[in-house]
Write a protein that holds these residues in place. Structure first.
Motif, PDB file in Angstrom:
ATOM      1  N   HIS A  26       0.893  -1.098   0.033  1.00  0.00           N
ATOM      2  CA  HIS A  26      -0.131   0.074  -0.008  1.00  0.00           C
ATOM      3  C   HIS A  26       0.763   1.208  -0.098  1.00  0.00           C
ATOM      4  O   HIS A  26       1.831   1.123   0.891  1.00  0.00           O
ATOM      5  CB  HIS A  26      -0.872  -0.083   1.185  1.00  0.00           C
TER       6      HIS A  26
ATOM      7  N   ALA B 288       0.692   5.303   0.621  1.00  0.00           N
ATOM      8  CA  ALA B 288      -0.033   6.503   1.036  1.00  0.00           C
ATOM      9  C   ALA B 288       0.560   8.025   0.407  1.00  0.00           C
ATOM     10  O   ALA B 288       1.743   7.878   0.091  1.00  0.00           O
ATOM     11  CB  ALA B 288       0.163   6.683   2.462  1.00  0.00           C
TER      12      ALA B 288
ATOM     13  N   PHE C 251       3.465   5.071   4.903  1.00  0.00           N
ATOM     14  CA  PHE C 251       2.940   3.770   5.452  1.00  0.00           C
ATOM     15  C   PHE C 251       3.807   2.525   4.868  1.00  0.00           C
ATOM     16  O   PHE C 251       4.168   2.403   3.693  1.00  0.00           O
ATOM     17  CB  PHE C 251       1.599   3.402   4.597  1.00  0.00           C
ATOM     18  N   GLU C 252       4.346   1.605   5.788  1.00  0.00           N
ATOM     19  CA  GLU C 252       5.062   0.807   5.379  1.00  0.00           C
ATOM     20  C   GLU C 252       4.679  -0.646   6.337  1.00  0.00           C
ATOM     21  O   GLU C 252       4.174  -0.463   7.602  1.00  0.00           O
ATOM     22  CB  GLU C 252       6.387   1.018   5.751  1.00  0.00           C
ATOM     23  N   THR C 253       5.142  -1.964   6.010  1.00  0.00           N
ATOM     24  CA  THR C 253       4.757  -2.877   6.891  1.00  0.00           C
ATOM     25  C   THR C 253       5.940  -3.891   7.006  1.00  0.00           C
ATOM     26  O   THR C 253       7.019  -3.537   6.406  1.00  0.00           O
ATOM     27  CB  THR C 253       3.800  -4.029   6.010  1.00  0.00           C
TER      28      THR C 253
ATOM     29  N   ALA D  18       1.972  -2.974  10.408  1.00  0.00           N
ATOM     30  CA  ALA D  18       2.022  -1.714   9.687  1.00  0.00           C
ATOM     31  C   ALA D  18       2.580  -0.758  10.434  1.00  0.00           C
ATOM     32  O   ALA D  18       1.958  -0.546  11.805  1.00  0.00           O
ATOM     33  CB  ALA D  18       0.623  -1.472   9.192  1.00  0.00           C
ATOM     34  N   THR D  19       3.176   0.175  10.059  1.00  0.00           N
ATOM     35  CA  THR D  19       3.578   1.562  10.685  1.00  0.00           C
ATOM     36  C   THR D  19       3.295   2.647   9.824  1.00  0.00           C
ATOM     37  O   THR D  19       3.697   2.777   8.498  1.00  0.00           O
ATOM     38  CB  THR D  19       5.271   1.474  10.869  1.00  0.00           C
ATOM     39  N   ILE D  20       2.222   3.484  10.380  1.00  0.00           N
ATOM     40  CA  ILE D  20       2.157   4.864   9.868  1.00  0.00           C
ATOM     41  C   ILE D  20       2.850   5.877  10.478  1.00  0.00           C
ATOM     42  O   ILE D  20       2.847   6.288  11.705  1.00  0.00           O
ATOM     43  CB  ILE D  20       0.511   5.165   9.926  1.00  0.00           C
TER      44      ILE D  20
ATOM     45  N   LEU E  49      -7.800   5.015   5.260  1.00  0.00           N
ATOM     46  CA  LEU E  49      -7.088   3.832   5.652  1.00  0.00           C
ATOM     47  C   LEU E  49      -7.392   3.122   6.592  1.00  0.00           C
ATOM     48  O   LEU E  49      -7.518   1.987   6.570  1.00  0.00           O
ATOM     49  CB  LEU E  49      -5.740   4.466   5.881  1.00  0.00           C
TER      50      LEU E  49
ATOM     51  N   VAL F 287      -1.114  -2.024  14.267  1.00  0.00           N
ATOM     52  CA  VAL F 287      -0.777  -0.656  13.538  1.00  0.00           C
ATOM     53  C   VAL F 287       0.239  -0.009  14.555  1.00  0.00           C
ATOM     54  O   VAL F 287      -0.178   0.160  15.673  1.00  0.00           O
ATOM     55  CB  VAL F 287      -2.154   0.107  13.120  1.00  0.00           C
TER      56      VAL F 287
END
Length: 280
Positions: A15, A17, A22-24, A31-33, A55, A68
């Motif tokens: 995904h 952003a 945004f990464e996983t 997931a880290t926002i 999101l 998250v």
């Protein structure tokens, strides 16, 4: 035959952003926002409010994300709404548009609370206004000793009743402490936040994100169907009496007992092994 419910699930591992990062992790479970406007201490804009809300709403259909982490870039969490991109335009809006805006910001909190994934806020530096609200809306909060959290609305002539603060904050730190922060707009230090239960733990700045992600991974590797049920019941039971909440939990736990994860956990315990949870 295709399962139409399962068909709605999609991976968020790739995904992208537009208004934040945004990464996983490797398998997409955490997931880290990252709010990423470090030159202004990561303020929110009309666009980032809307994209964050979309999101968190869409994470209900994530096939991979189980937890998250929400954080900010470069030593600050978020300074709240951008003064010139949000606050100044609001001073020129009529009531219908103002109400549309406040409903949109509240919807972001609603979606953070509604998404099945536990959300961990990792807070450093400035955490003010709407930034403090985002931390409040999370399920867990960890911070650095340098974190400064302030619900600043009264300082700009507004009520402390913003994005659910008058309902949610007292449930975290108590009515009297919440009233103090919401009436005065003063900074809650990290030490106060930890002692009052706003922050679950304090970590040095250099390991804050790693600690938050490690905790998120522990949650993600657990019985995540049951975790989603716990989150849902924590929210729903706010408005229930004792008879209703006892019955609601009886139903919720019976649903969890019908999952394969419950059986797998027993079998692993009997075999003195670690259970592998599959969320079904």
């Amino acid at each position: 035959m295709t399962n139409p419910i399962a068909a709605k699930k999609r991976s968020f591992k790739d995904h992208k952003a537009r208004h934040f990062l945004f990464e996983t992790d490797g398998d997409g479970r955490v997931a880290t926002i990252t709010l990423n406007r470090p030159d202004k201490k990561n303020p929110l804009t009309f666009e980032s409010y809307e994209e964050l809300g979309d999101l968190f709403r869409s994470l209900a259909n994530a096939a991979d994300v189980r937890a998250v982490v929400l954080t900010g870039a470069a030593g600050n969490f978020s300074s709240g709404g951008d003064v010139f991109e949000i606050i100044e335009p609001l001073t020129r809006m009529a009531m219908p548009d103002l109400l549309a805006f406040t409903r949109m910001t509240g919807e972001l909190v609603r979606q953070i609370r509604a998404c099945p994934q536990p959300v961990i806020a990792a807070v450093d530096g400035i955490c003010a206004g709407a930034g403090a609200i985002l931390a409040m809306a999370a399920d867990f909060r960890v911070a650095t000793p340098e974190a400064k959290t302030a619900f600043l609305f009264t300082r700009v002539g507004l009520a402390g009743a913003d994005m659910g603060a008058c309902g949610i904050l007292p449930r975290i730190i108590g009515q009297g402490r919440a009233a103090e922060l919401l009436f005065t707009g003063r900074v809650m230090t990290a030490a106060e936040g930890h002692a009052w239960g706003f922050y679950n733990a304090l970590h040095p700045r250099e390991v804050l994100l790693a600690e938050a992600q490690a905790f998120a991974r522990t949650i993600a590797d657990g019985p995540w169907f049951a975790h989603a049920m716990t989150k849902k019941m924590l929210d729903q039971e706010w408005a229930m009496g004792i008879d209703q909440l006892i019955e609601a939990e009886a139903q919720a736990q019976a649903i969890c007992m019908a999952t394969g994860d419950f059986r797998r956990a027993f079998e692993a315990f009997a075999a003195k092994a670690k259970p592998a949870f599959e969320g079904n």
